[in-house]
Write an enzyme that holds these catalytic residues in place. Structure first.
Site, PDB file in Angstrom:
ATOM      1  N   GLU A 214       0.767  -1.157   0.045  1.00  0.00           N
ATOM      2  CA  GLU A 214       0.032   0.078  -0.056  1.00  0.00           C
ATOM      3  C   GLU A 214       0.800   1.068  -0.018  1.00  0.00           C
ATOM      4  O   GLU A 214       1.771   1.448   0.769  1.00  0.00           O
ATOM      5  CB  GLU A 214      -1.216   0.163   1.226  1.00  0.00           C
ATOM      6  CG  GLU A 214      -0.852  -0.826   2.326  1.00  0.00           C
ATOM      7  CD  GLU A 214      -1.880  -1.196   3.165  1.00  0.00           C
ATOM      8  OE1 GLU A 214      -3.095  -0.744   2.910  1.00  0.00           O
ATOM      9  OE2 GLU A 214      -1.634  -1.378   4.400  1.00  0.00           O
ATOM     10  N   ARG A 220       0.249   4.856  10.677  1.00  0.00           N
ATOM     11  CA  ARG A 220      -0.198   3.419  11.047  1.00  0.00           C
ATOM     12  C   ARG A 220       0.010   2.399  10.083  1.00  0.00           C
ATOM     13  O   ARG A 220      -0.508   1.256  10.298  1.00  0.00           O
ATOM     14  CB  ARG A 220      -1.435   3.591  11.477  1.00  0.00           C
ATOM     15  CG  ARG A 220      -2.451   3.834  10.629  1.00  0.00           C
ATOM     16  CD  ARG A 220      -3.907   3.793  11.364  1.00  0.00           C
ATOM     17  NE  ARG A 220      -4.988   3.752  10.690  1.00  0.00           N
ATOM     18  CZ  ARG A 220      -5.240   4.848   9.742  1.00  0.00           C
ATOM     19  NH1 ARG A 220      -4.865   5.938   9.762  1.00  0.00           N
ATOM     20  NH2 ARG A 220      -6.288   4.533   8.769  1.00  0.00           N
ATOM     21  N   GLU A 357      -8.024   1.112  14.161  1.00  0.00           N
ATOM     22  CA  GLU A 357      -8.308  -0.292  14.142  1.00  0.00           C
ATOM     23  C   GLU A 357      -7.006  -1.029  14.349  1.00  0.00           C
ATOM     24  O   GLU A 357      -5.921  -0.699  13.976  1.00  0.00           O
ATOM     25  CB  GLU A 357      -8.677  -0.589  12.706  1.00  0.00           C
ATOM     26  CG  GLU A 357      -8.707  -2.160  12.489  1.00  0.00           C
ATOM     27  CD  GLU A 357      -8.732  -2.430  10.862  1.00  0.00           C
ATOM     28  OE1 GLU A 357      -9.255  -1.910  10.248  1.00  0.00           O
ATOM     29  OE2 GLU A 357      -8.457  -3.564  10.511  1.00  0.00           O
TER      30      GLU A 357
HETATM   31  P1  ATP Z   1      -6.509  -0.595   7.754  1.00  0.00           P
HETATM   32  O1  ATP Z   1      -7.876  -0.608   7.198  1.00  0.00           O
HETATM   33  O2  ATP Z   1      -6.354   0.144   8.999  1.00  0.00           O
HETATM   34  O3  ATP Z   1      -5.402  -0.256   6.675  1.00  0.00           O
HETATM   35  P2  ATP Z   1      -6.925  -3.268   6.995  1.00  0.00           P
HETATM   36  O4  ATP Z   1      -8.404  -3.467   7.413  1.00  0.00           O
HETATM   37  O5  ATP Z   1      -6.597  -3.029   5.739  1.00  0.00           O
HETATM   38  O6  ATP Z   1      -6.231  -1.915   7.888  1.00  0.00           O
HETATM   39  P3  ATP Z   1      -6.779  -6.056   7.864  1.00  0.00           P
HETATM   40  O7  ATP Z   1      -6.368  -6.589   6.341  1.00  0.00           O
HETATM   41  O8  ATP Z   1      -7.813  -6.109   8.457  1.00  0.00           O
HETATM   42  O9  ATP Z   1      -6.270  -4.571   7.800  1.00  0.00           O
HETATM   43  O10 ATP Z   1      -5.686  -6.616   8.623  1.00  0.00           O
HETATM   44  C1  ATP Z   1      -5.638  -6.971   9.956  1.00  0.00           C
HETATM   45  C2  ATP Z   1      -4.839  -6.155  10.927  1.00  0.00           C
HETATM   46  O11 ATP Z   1      -3.398  -6.037  10.494  1.00  0.00           O
HETATM   47  C3  ATP Z   1      -5.044  -4.740  10.991  1.00  0.00           C
HETATM   48  O12 ATP Z   1      -6.130  -4.548  11.909  1.00  0.00           O
HETATM   49  C4  ATP Z   1      -3.972  -3.971  11.449  1.00  0.00           C
HETATM   50  O13 ATP Z   1      -3.756  -4.289  13.006  1.00  0.00           O
HETATM   51  C5  ATP Z   1      -2.844  -4.772  10.676  1.00  0.00           C
HETATM   52  N1  ATP Z   1      -2.546  -3.924   9.655  1.00  0.00           N
HETATM   53  C6  ATP Z   1      -3.011  -3.968   8.362  1.00  0.00           C
HETATM   54  N2  ATP Z   1      -2.527  -3.294   7.631  1.00  0.00           N
HETATM   55  C7  ATP Z   1      -1.173  -2.907   7.912  1.00  0.00           C
HETATM   56  C8  ATP Z   1      -0.077  -2.306   7.609  1.00  0.00           C
HETATM   57  N3  ATP Z   1      -0.027  -1.492   6.445  1.00  0.00           N
HETATM   58  N4  ATP Z   1       0.745  -1.705   8.334  1.00  0.00           N
HETATM   59  C9  ATP Z   1       0.554  -2.263   9.646  1.00  0.00           C
HETATM   60  N5  ATP Z   1      -0.369  -3.000  10.330  1.00  0.00           N
HETATM   61  C10 ATP Z   1      -1.293  -3.427   9.443  1.00  0.00           C
HETATM   62 MG    MG Z   2      -9.145  -4.508   8.875  1.00  0.00          MG
END
Ligand code: ATP
Ligand code: MG
Length: 434
Positions: A214, A220, A357
């Site tokens: 991304e 974060r 989140e």
């Molecule tokens: P966000 O919407 O905050 O980018 P996400 O919904 O895309 O997160 P998930 O695919 O649900 O993320 O991933 C599960 C968990 O992994 C998230 O709740 C977060 O704690 C962590 N996470 C996801 N993407 C990242 C990132 N790029 N950097 C750090 N931690 C991440």
């Molecule tokens: Mg998520």
């Protein structure tokens, strides 16, 4: 003679001791000079009254460049001038590794150094006790997570990080060349965790890197983080998964507070252990909170950073740090989440920590036909996922699970300003080194 690695463990009764570390600071006050030597555990003062020290040794020790690594042997004397209550009067010394001048950045200077400079010189940045303390707490956090899951019968597993397909959406995949064909770095262990649910390993967890391509430059998001994933079978609903996460997080918070005292003190932080159970809001309730907060989101919209923050502020007003947001629209959630029949919602949840989140989870769709239908609805080709779908054809129990970003969790627990503070060598769109 005592050779001591932990300078803070030296006792006056030791008589003579050898201490090793980095030269943090030298103060020359005419007749007397002081050298502050730093190791992992703290600092110790080497006191050098000019008249009582061999001139050659005095010359050597008082001219060392900052951050030189040196071993000093001398007499341990009581002192009411130092924090340790003692000092060392050197009798001999050995320079183990001389530090070049000037330093790329200071270790003790109180000037504010840009985060980029700090990360470019991370080895030097990590010499600061308050930076190192974060990583000692991170290690303790992982230890505590493992205690909690193992105590609940979870088996540790390793799933592949090089893979033929992603689980969380194609755009965020890093492609790598795998001999003569393309492969991808794992975004999450989702598909493999679920395959394992068909085997009898009915509670599993993994703590391992996850990769997300991304291009977000936020405080974060990073492109490589450590994901703590769990999956459990024989559940009746997603609330059982939420209860498990709550138990784990509570164990971590209590444990950090008790066993991380020293590091928390260095950081000047306190851990708040929220009351249980953590409240469960629904997505629809959050939408209302967000609308009342002046953000015009519609049914089906992602709460987004701003929405999450508004909910976080309202919950903070009620003294709540950690809360679940459940029953998201099925459209907003991945194909593997179970739909709540007869509604536009799903058996999914996020765990939010003060407006951010930190985890997503839910009950999974374990029925083969329904799973295939959901894939098609999301525009995915089931043929690309046969290695995953096969596991659902021959007996798959109901199951659910979660993914928690451990750096996100740490950042919130310690109230750090940026996720990069919680990663030794962070990776983001503009940073690939060191
Ligand atoms: P966000 O919407 O905050 O980018 P996400 O919904 O895309 O997160 P998930 O695919 O649900 O993320 O991933 C599960 C968990 O992994 C998230 O709740 C977060 O704690 C962590 N996470 C996801 N993407 C990242 C990132 N790029 N950097 C750090 N931690 C991440
Ligand atoms: Mg998520």
């Amino acid at each position: 003679m005592a050779v001591i690695r932990d300078s803070s463990n030296i006792k006056v009764e030791d008589g003579t001791a050898t201490v090793s570390g980095w030269v943090q600071d030298i103060r020359n006050m005419g007749g007397i000079s002081f050298l502050t030597l730093r190791d992992r555990y703290g600092t110790i003062q080497i006191t050098m009254p000019k008249k009582k020290i061999d001139p050659e040794l005095f010359g050597l020790l008082t001219k060392l460049s900052r951050e030189t690594v040196v071993s000093v042997t001398g007499e341990v004397k009581a002192s009411n001038q130092t924090a340790l209550g003692l000092e060392i009067i050197p009798a001999s010394a050995e320079v183990l590794s001389e530090a070049a001048v000037p330093l790329p950045m200071g270790v003790i200077d109180k000037v504010n150094v840009e985060m980029d400079t700090r990360l470019n010189n991370r080895f030097m940045d990590l010499r600061k006790p308050e930076v190192r303390a974060i990583f000692e707490l991170k290690a303790l956090m992982v230890e505590l997570i493992e205690e909690a899951v193992r105590g609940n019968g979870f088996v540790q597993v390793y799933t592949p990080k090089i893979s033929a397909a992603g689980a969380e959406g194609g755009a965020e995949l890093f492609q790598v060349q795998y001999f003569d064909r393309p492969a991808y770095l794992a975004q999450s262990p989702q598909l493999y965790k679920q395959i394992l649910m068909s085997t009898g390993l009915d509670r599993i967890y993994e703590i391992a890197p996850a990769f997300r391509a991304e291009r977000s430059n936020t405080n974060r998001h990073v492109t490589e983080f450590i994901s703590f994933d769990g999956e459990m079978s024989w559940i009746e609903n997603e609330e059982q998964v939420m209860a498990m996460i709550e138990e784990i997080i509570d164990h971590v918070l209590v444990g950090l507070k008790e066993r991380g005292k020293k590091q928390l003190e260095i950081l000047g932080k306190e851990i708040n252990v929220p009351a249980r159970p953590y409240p469960i809001l629904t997505y629809s309730e959050c939408l209302k909170i967000v609308n009342d907060g002046g953000l015009p989101l519609k049914e089906g919209d992602d709460l987004g950073t701003e929405g999450e923050k508004i909910v976080g502020d309202v919950m903070a007003g009620k003294g709540v740090d950690l809360y679940f947001i459940a029953e998201y629209p099925e459209e907003a959630k991945p194909f593997y989440i179970m739909e709540k029949d007869g509604t536009p919602y799903s058996f999914s949840f996020d765990l939010d920590y003060r407006g951010q989140e930190i985890s997503s989870g839910g009950q999974r769709e374990h029925r083969y036909d329904r799973l295939v239908a959901r894939m098609e609805k999301k525009g995915l080709n089931p043929d690309d996922f046969s290695f995953y779908l096969d596991a659902f054809k021959y007996g798959m129990p109901p199951h659910g699970g979660w993914g928690i970003g451990i750096e996100r969790l740490l950042v919130k627990m310690l109230d750090l300003p940026n996720i990069r503070e919680a990663i030794l060598f962070p990776r983001d769109p503009s940073r690939l080194s060191p």
